[in-house]
Design a protein around this motif. Structure first.
Motif, PDB file in Angstrom:
ATOM      1  N   THR A  22       0.836  -1.203   0.000  1.00 32.19           N
ATOM      2  CA  THR A  22       0.000   0.000   0.000  1.00 32.19           C
ATOM      3  C   THR A  22       0.873   1.258   0.000  1.00 32.19           C
ATOM      4  OG1 THR A  22      -1.765  -1.158   1.183  1.00 32.19           O
ATOM      5  CG2 THR A  22      -1.818   1.254   1.222  1.00 32.19           C
ATOM      6  N   ILE A  23       1.905   1.270   0.860  1.00 25.21           N
ATOM      7  CA  ILE A  23       2.827   2.403   0.889  1.00 25.21           C
ATOM      8  C   ILE A  23       3.528   2.562  -0.460  1.00 25.21           C
ATOM      9  CG2 ILE A  23       4.994   3.223   1.903  1.00 25.21           C
ATOM     10  CD1 ILE A  23       4.168   2.043   4.527  1.00 25.21           C
ATOM     11  N   ILE A 122       8.643   4.209  -1.657  1.00 20.87           N
ATOM     12  CA  ILE A 122       8.912   2.988  -2.417  1.00 20.87           C
ATOM     13  C   ILE A 122       9.923   2.110  -1.669  1.00 20.87           C
ATOM     14  CG2 ILE A 122       9.963   2.071  -4.527  1.00 20.87           C
ATOM     15  CD1 ILE A 122       8.779   4.512  -5.999  1.00 20.87           C
ATOM     16  N   GLY A 123      11.018   2.733  -1.205  1.00 21.63           N
ATOM     17  CA  GLY A 123      12.032   1.974  -0.474  1.00 21.63           C
ATOM     18  C   GLY A 123      11.474   1.374   0.803  1.00 21.63           C
ATOM     19  N   ALA A 124      10.669   2.174   1.542  1.00 17.94           N
ATOM     20  CA  ALA A 124      10.073   1.677   2.785  1.00 17.94           C
ATOM     21  C   ALA A 124       9.089   0.548   2.504  1.00 17.94           C
ATOM     22  CB  ALA A 124       9.370   2.818   3.514  1.00 17.94           C
ATOM     23  N   PHE A 186      18.533   5.708  -6.527  1.00 17.66           N
ATOM     24  CA  PHE A 186      19.510   5.818  -5.434  1.00 17.66           C
ATOM     25  C   PHE A 186      18.809   6.007  -4.095  1.00 17.66           C
ATOM     26  CE2 PHE A 186      22.754   6.926  -8.712  1.00 17.66           C
ATOM     27  CZ  PHE A 186      23.718   5.998  -8.328  1.00 17.66           C
ATOM     28  N   ILE A 187      17.753   6.836  -4.080  1.00 20.65           N
ATOM     29  CA  ILE A 187      17.042   7.123  -2.831  1.00 20.65           C
ATOM     30  C   ILE A 187      16.338   5.877  -2.314  1.00 20.65           C
ATOM     31  CG2 ILE A 187      15.142   8.423  -1.764  1.00 20.65           C
ATOM     32  CD1 ILE A 187      15.852  10.750  -3.610  1.00 20.65           C
ATOM     33  N   TYR A 188      15.556   5.210  -3.172  1.00 21.80           N
ATOM     34  CA  TYR A 188      14.799   4.068  -2.648  1.00 21.80           C
ATOM     35  C   TYR A 188      15.696   2.879  -2.342  1.00 21.80           C
ATOM     36  CZ  TYR A 188      14.063   1.506  -7.185  1.00 21.80           C
ATOM     37  OH  TYR A 188      14.200   0.801  -8.348  1.00 21.80           O
ATOM     38  N   THR A 189      16.839   2.771  -3.008  1.00 20.26           N
ATOM     39  CA  THR A 189      17.801   1.725  -2.656  1.00 20.26           C
ATOM     40  C   THR A 189      18.394   1.989  -1.274  1.00 20.26           C
ATOM     41  OG1 THR A 189      18.366   1.382  -4.994  1.00 20.26           O
ATOM     42  CG2 THR A 189      19.903   0.525  -3.358  1.00 20.26           C
ATOM     43  N   PHE A 190      18.713   3.255  -1.000  1.00 20.49           N
ATOM     44  CA  PHE A 190      19.258   3.640   0.302  1.00 20.49           C
ATOM     45  C   PHE A 190      18.243   3.388   1.417  1.00 20.49           C
ATOM     46  CE2 PHE A 190      19.643   6.886   3.632  1.00 20.49           C
ATOM     47  CZ  PHE A 190      20.934   6.649   4.075  1.00 20.49           C
TER      48      PHE A 190
END
Length: 292
Positions: A22-23, A122-124, A186-190
């Motif tokens: 959902t997030i 997306i990363g979370a 890069f952001i969502y991988t981090f």
């Protein structure tokens, strides 16, 4: 009958899979799509399919996830399929629901802010799903198949797929959109890496002191933590002196430092972070101390 702990754990993991997806979908609908930011994975392929073929993003995601799910089931087995079943079919469903919510796509039109927010969500989202022992399906599966047949590391093939998908979208995106797409990955991988290690890091402390026996006992009695005595030799005077090794939570560090300082103000301490600790007192229940 299943033990209550197993039932609770199963229910918690299922909730985490729904919540994570959902997030993930909110990050896509509220920030990524309205601002024309490109991305990798199944969503990136869906954006390309929408541009070139006019296929709705949710419809493409459903069809692609279903196909990947069947491949995973046939090649990787039922155990793998069960962990990806929910994500493979729930994500396209919730993505379609989010796209129907009024004004959700009007949160912000600042591309940098949208890139950061979508990357975090997306990363979370992916991290929560993986921590639940599941997979988000879709483009997670081809790298697993390549590892199964050719032994190619998942991380390597995943980056290659994402890069190829970005190149595909660059054919209909401007330079700015492409740069934001690279930044997004890069952001969502981090963030994904941080979510996967959240709550698992601990503090390792090595203590060299002539009063090692008192310090070792204090760790057991005052902190209720285990310790290990390691043979060591001082470098200058060549004296044999056990080194006390213990692993504690980050919050216990101040208390340990106070205990050691009170016993031996001249004690030598080496403090370092460790990403993960397994064993009794951490991933397994503590064993009550018995008095001999």
């Amino acid at each position: 009958m299943y033990p209550k702990n197993n039932v609770f754990k199963c229910a918690r993991n299922i909730f985490a899979i729904f919540f994570g997806n959902t997030i993930y979908s909110i990050g896509i609908v509220a920030f990524l799509l309205p601002n024309g930011i490109i991305t990798g994975g199944t969503t990136g392929l869906a954006l390309s399919a929408q541009h070139y073929l006019g296929i709705p993003i949710s419809a493409f995601a459903f069809a692609f996830n279903a196909l990947m799910f069947l491949l995973g089931l046939l090649i990787l087995g039922k155990a793998f399929a069960l962990t990806t079943l929910i994500s493979s079919f729930y994500y396209p469903f919730i993505l379609d629901i989010m796209q129907r919510i009024p004004n959700l796509s009007n949160v912000t039109h600042d591309r940098m802010l949208a890139c950061i927010c979508s990357g975090v969500l997306i990363g979370a989202g992916i991290g929560i799903v993986i921590r639940a022992g599941a997979s988000t399906g879709g483009m997670d599966i081809p790298p697993l198949l390549l590892k199964h047949f050719f032994g190619i590391p998942v991380s390597v093939s995943l980056y290659i797929f994402d890069f190829v998908i970005l190149l595909l979208q660059m054919t209909f995106s401007d330079v700015e959109e492409s740069i934001y797409g690279i930044l997004l990955i890069f952001i969502y991988t981090f963030v994904l890496d941080k979510v996967l290690t959240l709550g698992m890091s601990q503090t390792q402390v090595k203590i060299v002191s002539k009063k090692y026996e008192e310090i070792n006992t204090a760790i057991h009695t005052q902190l209720d933590r285990g310790s290990t005595l390691i043979h060591s030799e001082t470098g200058y005077f060549r004296k044999n002196r056990p080194l006390v090794l213990t692993v504690i939570s980050n919050r216990e560090l101040i208390r340990l430092n106070k205990i050691v300082t009170e016993i031996d103000p001249s004690a030598f301490m080496v403090i370092s972070k460790v990403n993960e600790v397994k064993g009794k007192g951490f991933t397994q229940p503590k064993v009550p101390r018995t008095v001999k």
